[in-house]
Design an enzyme around this catalytic site. Structure first.
Site, PDB file in Angstrom:
ATOM      1  CG  ASP A 400      -5.843  -0.692  -2.673  1.00  0.00           C
ATOM      2  OD1 ASP A 400      -4.827  -1.396  -2.761  1.00  0.00           O
ATOM      3  OD2 ASP A 400      -6.764  -0.700  -3.512  1.00  0.00           O
ATOM      4  CG  ASP A 607     -11.221   0.032  -4.827  1.00  0.00           C
ATOM      5  OD1 ASP A 607     -10.229  -0.585  -4.385  1.00  0.00           O
ATOM      6  OD2 ASP A 607     -11.422   0.230  -6.035  1.00  0.00           O
ATOM      7  CG  ASP A 611      -8.568  -2.894  -0.588  1.00  0.00           C
ATOM      8  OD1 ASP A 611      -7.394  -3.298  -0.617  1.00  0.00           O
ATOM      9  OD2 ASP A 611      -9.091  -2.242  -1.503  1.00  0.00           O
TER      10      ASP A 611
END
Length: 713
Positions: A400, A607, A611
């Site tokens: 990400d 994080d 996600d």
């Protein structure tokens, strides 16, 4: 496996899946009112205690040291048995061994008191016509204890027989310690989800004709109208009916910037309202909220059993009856050959002693304990064995972007005056206008002004315009600072900076404009560009993964131009498909599955709560330590320092740990494969068999501890 099989045998059950992490079962069934009672009875008959959800939740709230008392008693009783044996290696004639009667007194409570759980579990396994590690422990330790009692009672007067009380007691104690550590880890594993559930408020402000009424969230219905006051958490999912505000959704999105909410905007339960009062209409409650769905995804992701442990369980199911048959065959064969009953019994017991499962039981957990300990010293928290076992096969790492590869805090990187002159005065004006704002972009403006030594000017009539920007009188000028959409709505001519704006946007910058009210219109004064910088170690981390033959991929919700610009700064190759841009938060898991469908073993690094589904879908989930609790809960690995460079270190450590597990299992089985025939043929007496058993455990532990010597490689 045993519980699932028992549940699936209940008439009316369509499917049953046991979640080991949460010690719960999810059952799909069609039945009458007595179905739940039959399911509970099936669990009890399988050898386990059925508990309600409320009882299970209460059990999770107990002290981390709960249940340690049996382990403590085992250590207290076993240590006096073990130390004389250790000292005896250095001085065989020093008289260190305790009298046999004292060893019996110390070992028997451990064997039949503290070890009673193994007998119960082993008995239930036998009734289910299967074998497990509990049955192996029960048989092996009972053989050692029984042989010791027999040797003690049949020894000549005034002689010191060689007994095996210390082996049986220490094995029971060590297995109890492992069980306690497992139970403690399970309690800790669910802490994050319980904390996340606690973030939801217990009451909501229900809007009725007579005004606001506080009611429990559990009583809220779809279609109700609720009031969310400034600073409160949004209780359930819904949409805005009235009001404007900035809502902090970092809990759900991982993004640092508050999101503007006005009429018809969607609200998610658990997010924090800003300074405005909102009236919302409920669209989802209870298990249907976004937060509840994410929690279910995470819990499901934890239900998978470790592959190596499944193999050990399968081998154990065959290993137990095979050893028993060999021991019985040994006894009968030597009796048939005319050997004395005592000698035949000793050789049969030698088979059981050398087949003691301590090395087999220690093989996997010893390597995992050493590997996780070495990882912890590097700032890598490994939650479960499956993550270690699978991570060594990873060939694609998906990152990400925001907060993972980038810092997650915007910085002012460009300030340009519309007339091409000095932009510093306009930066001072902007910083003055933003002096009272908590918005992250405002903080970036103030920080840049402070860095350049600019002094704030007198400001009055400051007003925040939700979702657009802010305005106020600065040193006698009415100025506005906000988004391009606001400027276009006001009719501000952005032409003088249009070319620069397009270039900055292509580089991934977020833009704000400063305009001054003059006459009947507004005049453009300056442009401010904000960017989220990559983490200092991000580029090196990607290079290291590439050096190891692992393909890095970045998943971002940014527009293609911005994502490509950041990717090139990080050393990624957009032309090779290493950038997945304009991906909505809910589609990240689909992108991970698409990579898996291409034949790759994928690790996902993120994080934020958004996600979590992708972390659960990936073969290995890796969470950044500064991220949300639910992201770390979904991931098998957590990087406590939030450093991307730890990703490669974690994968390397996984490879070495799996190698140690395989080596340990090989040695554990090798001792049995070589030792059992030798014991059956009479080449190993119980004394030598006991020594070989101890040596197998020592070699397994020593091999596992080698992991700590190369923790950083």
């Amino acid at each position: 496996m045993r519980v699932e099989r028992a549940l699936n045998k209940v008439p009316g059950v369509q499917s049953a899946s046991v979640n080991l992490a949460t010690e719960s079962a999810r059952i799909v069934y069609a039945g009458d009112a007595g179905m739940e009672a039959r399911l509970r009875r099936a669990v009890r008959d399988a050898g386990y205690l059925p508990r309600t959800a409320e009882q299970a939740e209460a059990a999770q709230q107990i002290s981390p040291w709960a249940g340690f008392a049996p382990v403590g008693w085992g250590l207290a009783l076993s240590t006096p048995l073990l130390l004389p044996m250790v000292f005896g290696f250095f001085d065989p004639h020093g008289g260190w061994m305790l009298p046999a009667w004292l060893q019996f007194v110390l070992a028997t409570p451990v064997q039949f008191g503290l070890g009673a759980r193994f007998y119960r579990a082993g008995w239930h396994a036998l009734k289910a016509r299967t074998g497990n590690m509990d049955l192996l422990v029960a048989i092996g330790t009972t053989a050692g204890w029984g042989l010791s009692v027999w040797l003690w009672l049949t020894a000549a007067p005034d002689t010191m027989p060689h007994v095996y009380f210390e082996a049986s007691a220490v094995v029971v104690t060590l297995v109890l310690l492992g069980k306690w550590l497992e139970a403690r880890a399970k309690r800790q594993a669910t802490t994050a989800i319980r904390a996340l559930q606690a973030l939801r408020p217990e009451t909501a402000h229900l809007l009725r004709r007579e005004g606001e009424v506080d009611v429990p969230v559990a009583e809220i219905l779809v279609g109700d109208r609720l009031v969310v006051r400034p600073g409160e958490r949004i209780p359930v999912d819904g949409r805005v009916l009235e009001g404007q505000s900035q809502v902090d959704e970092s809990l759900l999105t991982g993004e640092p910037l508050p999101v503007s909410k006005e009429a018809d905007a969607l609200l998610t339960g658990g997010a924090v309202n800003g300074e405005g009062r909102l009236v919302m209409q409920v669209q989802a409650v209870g298990a249907e909220t976004a937060l509840a769905r994410i929690i279910r995804l995470v819990e499901d992701a934890q239900a998978v059993k470790a592959p190596v442990q499944r193999l050990v369980d399968q081998v154990s199911a065959v290993f137990v009856p095979v050893v028993l048959v060999i021991a019985l065959a040994t006894l009968l064969a030597w009796l048939a050959l005319g050997l004395p009953a005592e000698t035949a019994l000793l050789r049969a017991v030698a088979v059981l002693v050398i087949a003691c499962p301590c090395a087999l039981g220690l093989a996997t957990p010893a390597a995992i304990m050493a590997g996780t300990g070495a990882a912890a010293r590097q700032g890598i928290l490994i939650k479960d064995a499956e993550a270690l076992e699978v991570a060594h096969k990873v060939d694609v790492v998906a990152f990400d972007k925001t907060g993972t590869l980038t810092i997650g805090r915007p910085q002012l990187t460009r300030c340009e005056a519309a007339d091409g002159g000095d932009a510093r005065p306009w930066l001072a004006v902007a910083a003055s206008l933003q002096s009272g704002s908590e918005h992250p972009l405002a903080a970036a403006v103030r920080a840049a002004a402070k860095e350049q030594g600019l002094v704030p000017q007198e400001t009055a009539n400051m007003q925040a315009v939700p979702g657009r920007g802010s305005q106020g009188d600065v040193a006698g000028r009415l100025v506005l600072l906000g988004s391009v959409r606001w400027m276009e709505a006001l009719g501000v001519d952005l032409g003088p900076l249009a070319g620069l704006a397009g270039s900055l946007q292509a580089q991934g910058a977020t833009l704000s404009y400063l305009a001054e009210h003059q006459g009947d219109g507004h005049v453009l004064r300056a442009l401010f560009a904000f960017t989220d910088e990559p983490k200092p170690t991000a580029a090196a981390a990607i290079a290291e993964l590439r050096r190891r033959g692992i393909r890095p991929v970045m998943i971002s919700g940014d527009n293609r131009g911005a994502a490509v610009a950041m990717a090139r700064r990080l050393g990624l190759r957009p032309e090779d498909g290493e950038v997945l841009a304009e991906v909505l938060p809910g589609d990240k898991a689909a992108q991970v599955r698409r990579l898996q469908e291409g034949g790759h073993t994928v690790a996902m690094v993120g994080d934020g709560v958004n996600d979590a589904p992708a972390l659960a879908a990936a073969d290995v989930g890796v969470a950044m330590g500064q991220g949300t609790d639910v992201a770390m809960q979904a991931a098998g690995i957590t990087l406590m320092r939030g450093d991307p460079a730890l990703v490669a270190a974690a994968l390397g450590l996984s490879h070495r740990t799996v190698m140690k597990i395989r080596q340990n299992l090989f040695w554990a089985f090798a001792y049995n494969v070589a030792g059992i025939p030798l014991a059956a043929l009479g080449y190993l007496n119980p004394v030598v068999a006991g020594a070989a058993m101890a040596l197998s455990s020592v070699s397994v532990m020593a091999n596992a501890l080698l992991l700590t010597r190369r923790a950083g490689s």
